[in-house]
Design a protein around this motif. Structure first.
Motif, PDB file in Angstrom:
ATOM      1  N   GLY A 143     -67.565  27.889 -14.010  1.00 61.13           N
ATOM      2  CA  GLY A 143     -68.763  27.964 -13.199  1.00 61.13           C
ATOM      3  C   GLY A 143     -68.950  26.746 -12.336  1.00 61.13           C
ATOM      4  N   GLY A 144     -69.658  26.921 -11.252  1.00 64.18           N
ATOM      5  CA  GLY A 144     -69.969  25.812 -10.369  1.00 64.18           C
ATOM      6  C   GLY A 144     -71.042  26.213  -9.377  1.00 64.18           C
ATOM      7  N   TYR A 145     -71.433  25.240  -8.563  1.00 60.29           N
ATOM      8  CA  TYR A 145     -72.453  25.511  -7.553  1.00 60.29           C
ATOM      9  C   TYR A 145     -72.344  24.495  -6.430  1.00 60.29           C
ATOM     10  CZ  TYR A 145     -74.917  21.600  -9.754  1.00 60.29           C
ATOM     11  OH  TYR A 145     -75.242  20.373 -10.256  1.00 60.29           O
ATOM     12  N   THR A 146     -72.914  24.862  -5.302  1.00 56.88           N
ATOM     13  CA  THR A 146     -73.121  23.931  -4.197  1.00 56.88           C
ATOM     14  C   THR A 146     -74.572  24.070  -3.760  1.00 56.88           C
ATOM     15  OG1 THR A 146     -72.418  25.524  -2.520  1.00 56.88           O
ATOM     16  CG2 THR A 146     -70.728  24.022  -3.375  1.00 56.88           C
ATOM     17  N   ILE A 147     -75.114  22.965  -3.296  1.00 55.67           N
ATOM     18  CA  ILE A 147     -76.470  22.946  -2.740  1.00 55.67           C
ATOM     19  C   ILE A 147     -76.356  22.275  -1.380  1.00 55.67           C
ATOM     20  CG2 ILE A 147     -78.845  22.150  -3.021  1.00 55.67           C
ATOM     21  CD1 ILE A 147     -78.294  21.936  -6.058  1.00 55.67           C
ATOM     22  N   ASP A 148     -76.594  23.049  -0.322  1.00 57.45           N
ATOM     23  CA  ASP A 148     -76.457  22.539   1.039  1.00 57.45           C
ATOM     24  C   ASP A 148     -77.769  22.712   1.798  1.00 57.45           C
ATOM     25  OD1 ASP A 148     -73.609  21.912   0.958  1.00 57.45           O
ATOM     26  OD2 ASP A 148     -73.302  24.085   0.908  1.00 57.45           O
ATOM     27  N   HIS A 149     -78.018  21.793   2.736  1.00 54.90           N
ATOM     28  CA  HIS A 149     -79.229  21.872   3.543  1.00 54.90           C
ATOM     29  C   HIS A 149     -78.864  21.848   5.022  1.00 54.90           C
ATOM     30  CE1 HIS A 149     -82.869  19.925   5.468  1.00 54.90           C
ATOM     31  NE2 HIS A 149     -83.314  21.071   5.014  1.00 54.90           N
ATOM     32  N   ASP A 150     -79.448  22.765   5.773  1.00 52.94           N
ATOM     33  CA  ASP A 150     -79.312  22.799   7.222  1.00 52.94           C
ATOM     34  C   ASP A 150     -80.686  22.478   7.806  1.00 52.94           C
ATOM     35  OD1 ASP A 150     -79.175  23.438   9.923  1.00 52.94           O
ATOM     36  OD2 ASP A 150     -78.134  25.347   9.604  1.00 52.94           O
ATOM     37  N   PRO A 151     -80.899  21.220   8.211  1.00 53.28           N
ATOM     38  CA  PRO A 151     -82.232  20.839   8.689  1.00 53.28           C
ATOM     39  C   PRO A 151     -82.678  21.618   9.917  1.00 53.28           C
ATOM     40  CG  PRO A 151     -80.772  18.907   8.575  1.00 53.28           C
ATOM     41  CD  PRO A 151     -79.963  20.103   8.219  1.00 53.28           C
ATOM     42  N   ALA A 152     -81.770  21.935  10.824  1.00 53.59           N
ATOM     43  CA  ALA A 152     -82.144  22.658  12.045  1.00 53.59           C
ATOM     44  C   ALA A 152     -82.681  24.050  11.729  1.00 53.59           C
ATOM     45  CB  ALA A 152     -80.953  22.747  12.988  1.00 53.59           C
ATOM     46  N   ALA A 153     -82.126  24.686  10.709  1.00 54.84           N
ATOM     47  CA  ALA A 153     -82.557  26.034  10.327  1.00 54.84           C
ATOM     48  C   ALA A 153     -83.643  26.021   9.244  1.00 54.84           C
ATOM     49  CB  ALA A 153     -81.359  26.838   9.829  1.00 54.84           C
ATOM     50  N   HIS A 154     -84.028  24.831   8.774  1.00 56.81           N
ATOM     51  CA  HIS A 154     -84.984  24.713   7.666  1.00 56.81           C
ATOM     52  C   HIS A 154     -84.512  25.538   6.476  1.00 56.81           C
ATOM     53  CE1 HIS A 154     -87.829  22.744  10.362  1.00 56.81           C
ATOM     54  NE2 HIS A 154     -87.564  23.700  11.232  1.00 56.81           N
ATOM     55  N   LEU A 155     -83.225  25.399   6.147  1.00 53.14           N
ATOM     56  CA  LEU A 155     -82.610  26.276   5.145  1.00 53.14           C
ATOM     57  C   LEU A 155     -81.869  25.485   4.083  1.00 53.14           C
ATOM     58  CD1 LEU A 155     -81.766  29.165   4.219  1.00 53.14           C
ATOM     59  CD2 LEU A 155     -79.782  28.923   5.742  1.00 53.14           C
ATOM     60  N   LEU A 156     -82.203  25.767   2.831  1.00 51.94           N
ATOM     61  CA  LEU A 156     -81.480  25.259   1.676  1.00 51.94           C
ATOM     62  C   LEU A 156     -80.643  26.424   1.155  1.00 51.94           C
ATOM     63  CD1 LEU A 156     -81.166  22.894  -0.402  1.00 51.94           C
ATOM     64  CD2 LEU A 156     -82.873  24.102  -1.766  1.00 51.94           C
ATOM     65  N   THR A 157     -79.339  26.227   1.058  1.00 49.22           N
ATOM     66  CA  THR A 157     -78.448  27.279   0.569  1.00 49.22           C
ATOM     67  C   THR A 157     -77.836  26.836  -0.745  1.00 49.22           C
ATOM     68  OG1 THR A 157     -77.929  27.974   2.817  1.00 49.22           O
ATOM     69  CG2 THR A 157     -76.431  28.703   1.081  1.00 49.22           C
ATOM     70  N   ILE A 158     -77.976  27.677  -1.749  1.00 52.95           N
ATOM     71  CA  ILE A 158     -77.397  27.439  -3.067  1.00 52.95           C
ATOM     72  C   ILE A 158     -76.349  28.515  -3.286  1.00 52.95           C
ATOM     73  CG2 ILE A 158     -77.834  27.361  -5.552  1.00 52.95           C
ATOM     74  CD1 ILE A 158     -80.826  26.736  -4.718  1.00 52.95           C
ATOM     75  N   MET A 198     -67.974  21.881 -10.114  1.00 48.80           N
ATOM     76  CA  MET A 198     -68.468  21.594 -11.444  1.00 48.80           C
ATOM     77  C   MET A 198     -68.058  22.720 -12.372  1.00 48.80           C
ATOM     78  SD  MET A 198     -72.215  20.097 -10.922  1.00 48.80           S
ATOM     79  CE  MET A 198     -72.406  18.572 -10.074  1.00 48.80           C
ATOM     80  N   SER A 199     -67.832  22.382 -13.616  1.00 51.12           N
ATOM     81  CA  SER A 199     -67.397  23.399 -14.547  1.00 51.12           C
ATOM     82  C   SER A 199     -68.077  23.204 -15.878  1.00 51.12           C
ATOM     83  CB  SER A 199     -65.878  23.327 -14.723  1.00 51.12           C
ATOM     84  OG  SER A 199     -65.469  24.247 -15.696  1.00 51.12           O
ATOM     85  N   GLY A 200     -68.477  24.296 -16.456  1.00 53.40           N
ATOM     86  CA  GLY A 200     -69.066  24.246 -17.775  1.00 53.40           C
ATOM     87  C   GLY A 200     -68.694  25.470 -18.566  1.00 53.40           C
ATOM     88  N   ALA A 201     -67.665  26.175 -18.158  1.00 52.76           N
ATOM     89  CA  ALA A 201     -67.270  27.419 -18.806  1.00 52.76           C
ATOM     90  C   ALA A 201     -66.314  27.145 -19.947  1.00 52.76           C
ATOM     91  CB  ALA A 201     -66.615  28.346 -17.787  1.00 52.76           C
ATOM     92  N   THR A 202     -66.164  28.130 -20.793  1.00 50.53           N
ATOM     93  CA  THR A 202     -65.222  28.022 -21.893  1.00 50.53           C
ATOM     94  C   THR A 202     -63.811  28.169 -21.365  1.00 50.53           C
ATOM     95  OG1 THR A 202     -65.452  30.384 -22.282  1.00 50.53           O
ATOM     96  CG2 THR A 202     -66.838  28.942 -23.594  1.00 50.53           C
ATOM     97  N   PRO A 203     -62.822  27.578 -22.039  1.00 52.11           N
ATOM     98  CA  PRO A 203     -61.440  27.689 -21.570  1.00 52.11           C
ATOM     99  C   PRO A 203     -61.034  29.150 -21.407  1.00 52.11           C
ATOM    100  CG  PRO A 203     -61.618  26.074 -23.347  1.00 52.11           C
ATOM    101  CD  PRO A 203     -62.952  26.769 -23.244  1.00 52.11           C
ATOM    102  N   GLY A 204     -60.329  29.438 -20.339  1.00 54.79           N
ATOM    103  CA  GLY A 204     -59.867  30.797 -20.079  1.00 54.79           C
ATOM    104  C   GLY A 204     -60.853  31.644 -19.300  1.00 54.79           C
ATOM    105  N   ALA A 205     -62.111  31.228 -19.272  1.00 52.99           N
ATOM    106  CA  ALA A 205     -63.119  31.961 -18.521  1.00 52.99           C
ATOM    107  C   ALA A 205     -63.164  31.414 -17.094  1.00 52.99           C
ATOM    108  CB  ALA A 205     -64.492  31.805 -19.178  1.00 52.99           C
ATOM    109  N   MET A 206     -63.738  32.193 -16.185  1.00 51.70           N
ATOM    110  CA  MET A 206     -63.876  31.740 -14.806  1.00 51.70           C
ATOM    111  C   MET A 206     -64.887  30.587 -14.778  1.00 51.70           C
ATOM    112  SD  MET A 206     -64.678  33.992 -11.390  1.00 51.70           S
ATOM    113  CE  MET A 206     -66.344  34.448 -11.825  1.00 51.70           C
TER     114      MET A 206
END
Length: 135
Positions: free
Chosen positions: A11-26, A1-9
């Protein structure tokens, strides 16, 4: 995903879930816009609610090491979302910043007894496991 101004790095994100570890990673990267932050907040709240209902409590690890200091509007939008996000879990929420300044910025909006911000991801993981999941 991107929402930055042209020429800038872009931005983005991921949201992942590992049910075995009870862990949400952003994972956050680049410069965010307020529009991207608003989309992120909506997605996080929806996924977090679903996870809580299906799996119960979960740890949250937020990796900000590839995200630079964000504009004030982005931080204000995150701060406005946090009261609702913090209702999703009583378990530890650990953020990992890439610099001391990033750590200070994160601590501006990530403030609750179950939250801490770190500069080292191994320390963040160790803290979460030491605190444990609430019963």
């Amino acid at each position: 995903m991107s929402g930055a101004t042209p020429g800038a790095m872009a931005g983005g994100y991921t949201i992942d879930h590992d049910p075995a570890a009870h862990l949400l990673t952003i994972t956050s990267t680049g410069f965010w816009s307020v529009a991207l932050t608003t989309r992120f907040a909506a997605e996080l709240l929806a996924k977090g609610t679903t996870l809580r209902l299906r799996h119960g409590v979960f740890y949250t690890l937020v990796d900000l090491r590839a995200a630079p200091i964000q504009p004030a509007g982005v931080i204000d939008t995150l701060a406005a979302m946090m009261p609702r996000a913090l209702q999703l879990t009583r378990a530890p929420i650990a953020a990992v910043a890439g610099s001391n300044l990033g750590k200070m910025q994160t601590e501006r909006y990530l403030r609750a007894p179950n939250c801490r911000t770190f500069l080292d991801i191994d320390e963040a993981r160790a803290w979460m496991l030491a605190v444990g999941l609430p019963k």
